[in-house]
Design an enzyme around this catalytic site. Structure first.
Site, short mmCIF file in Angstrom:
data_model
loop_
_atom_site.label_atom_id
_atom_site.label_comp_id
_atom_site.label_asym_id
_atom_site.label_seq_id
_atom_site.Cartn_x
_atom_site.Cartn_y
_atom_site.Cartn_z
N SER A 77 0.98 -1.32 -0.21
CA SER A 77 0.16 -0.01 -0.14
C SER A 77 1.14 1.34 0.38
O SER A 77 2.15 1.18 0.46
CB SER A 77 -1.11 -0.21 1.07
OG SER A 77 -2.00 -0.78 1.15
N1 SAH Z 1 -1.33 -3.95 3.53
C1 SAH Z 1 -0.69 -4.68 2.76
C2 SAH Z 1 -1.11 -4.75 1.45
C3 SAH Z 1 -1.34 -5.92 0.72
S1 SAH Z 1 -2.49 -5.73 -0.25
C4 SAH Z 1 0.67 -3.68 2.13
O1 SAH Z 1 1.33 -2.81 2.44
O2 SAH Z 1 1.03 -5.06 2.14
C5 SAH Z 1 -3.48 -6.64 0.59
C6 SAH Z 1 -3.86 -7.64 0.06
O3 SAH Z 1 -4.94 -8.58 0.89
C7 SAH Z 1 -3.54 -8.57 -1.05
O4 SAH Z 1 -2.27 -9.40 -1.43
C8 SAH Z 1 -4.47 -9.85 -1.34
O5 SAH Z 1 -3.44 -11.23 -1.30
C9 SAH Z 1 -4.79 -9.49 0.22
N2 SAH Z 1 -6.34 -10.24 0.49
C10 SAH Z 1 -6.96 -10.38 -0.96
N3 SAH Z 1 -8.89 -10.15 -0.08
C11 SAH Z 1 -8.06 -11.36 1.22
C12 SAH Z 1 -9.00 -12.31 1.77
N4 SAH Z 1 -10.10 -12.64 1.72
N5 SAH Z 1 -7.88 -12.54 2.90
C13 SAH Z 1 -6.67 -12.23 3.29
N6 SAH Z 1 -5.91 -11.61 2.39
C14 SAH Z 1 -6.78 -10.86 1.11
#
Ligand code: SAH
Length: 229
Positions: A77
């Site tokens: 993010s």
């Molecule tokens: N806070 C993280 C954001 C990653 S993007 C960072 O800054 O690195 C959002 C993430 O949510 C992705 O890796 C995706 O695989 C995950 N995601 C989407 N749906 C999800 C779910 N139902 N349960 C767990 N993770 C999920």
């Protein structure tokens, strides 16, 4: 553990001085320019080595105020969103936090520095494993990341003082509201696959209060209480 409470705990990363230190300070200046006023959050983001959470080819870009690819079609993010969401969670050293969509683990590390414990969930196994390795490398011991569908929450450790969802869903996942402690805050992007509104749901003694904090764009929240795929 990376501490932000004036040195009561042993801050593993407090003395971090690496070739990205200036870039990190500039990143925080940008956050201040964009209106972030939460000193506790800014302090932690000034110390956590974001470049450790970004894959090799992009490390030099890791302190720009934008999202970056982390593999498996997912992103780390944007710093501004991490700052806003963490701030809206109103974390304290006593907070028990649930994070859905741990991705790179960067948001997990930021939240862990401001709370008692972070239970992170990531649905893509490879990302969950890599994120957990990064936390270990940085000696962050008050957080764990498991791989499953986070839209159902993690009832075993409920209730939570804060729940942070880093992926955008079609609606507020009901199980997460149920797993909030009284006074607990759930921060989640809600909308379509292309654009969402940042929503905060607070559980009060008599019900819930919902507030909106503007538009945002996140990757899809996929799961039982999210998008189908
Ligand atoms: N806070 C993280 C954001 C990653 S993007 C960072 O800054 O690195 C959002 C993430 O949510 C992705 O890796 C995706 O695989 C995950 N995601 C989407 N749906 C999800 C779910 N139902 N349960 C767990 N993770 C999920």
């Amino acid at each position: 553990m990376i501490s932000s409470d004036g040195g009561r705990r042993q801050p593993a990363a407090a003395a971090i001085s690496d070739r990205y230190e200036r870039a990190r300070n500039r990143m925080v200046e940008t956050l201040v320019d964009r209106g972030i006023r939460d000193e506790k959050v800014l302090d932690v983001m000034r110390r956590i080595p974001r470049h450790e959470f970004v894959p090799e080819p992009f490390t030099d870009k890791s302190y720009g105020d934008h999202a970056l690819a982390i593999g498996a079609e997912q992103t780390i993010s944007q710093p501004y969103m991490v700052a806003i969401m963490t701030s809206l969670c109103e974390l304290t050293p006593e907070s028990r936090v649930l994070e859905i969509g741990a991705g790179s683990g960067y948001q997990t590390a930021v939240a862990a520095a401001l709370s008692k414990y972070v239970y992170g969930i990531e649905r893509i196994a490879e990302l969950a494993r890599e994120a957990m390795n990064r936390l270990r490398k940085l000696k962050i011991t008050n957080a764990t990341i498991k791989c499953f569908d986070g839209t159902i929450g993690w009832s075993e450790h409920a209730p939570y003082d804060a729940i942070l969802v880093a992926a955008g869903g079609p609606s507020v996942p009901e199980p997460l509201v149920k797993q909030l402690a009284v006074g607990g805050r759930l921060v989640v992007p809600v909308g379509t696959e292309k654009s969402q509104t940042l929503v905060r749901v607070t559980r009060t003694g008599s019900g819930i209060v919902e507030e909106e904090f503007g538009g945002c764009i996140f990757v899809k929240l996929i799961g039982r209480y999210g998008f189908d795929k």
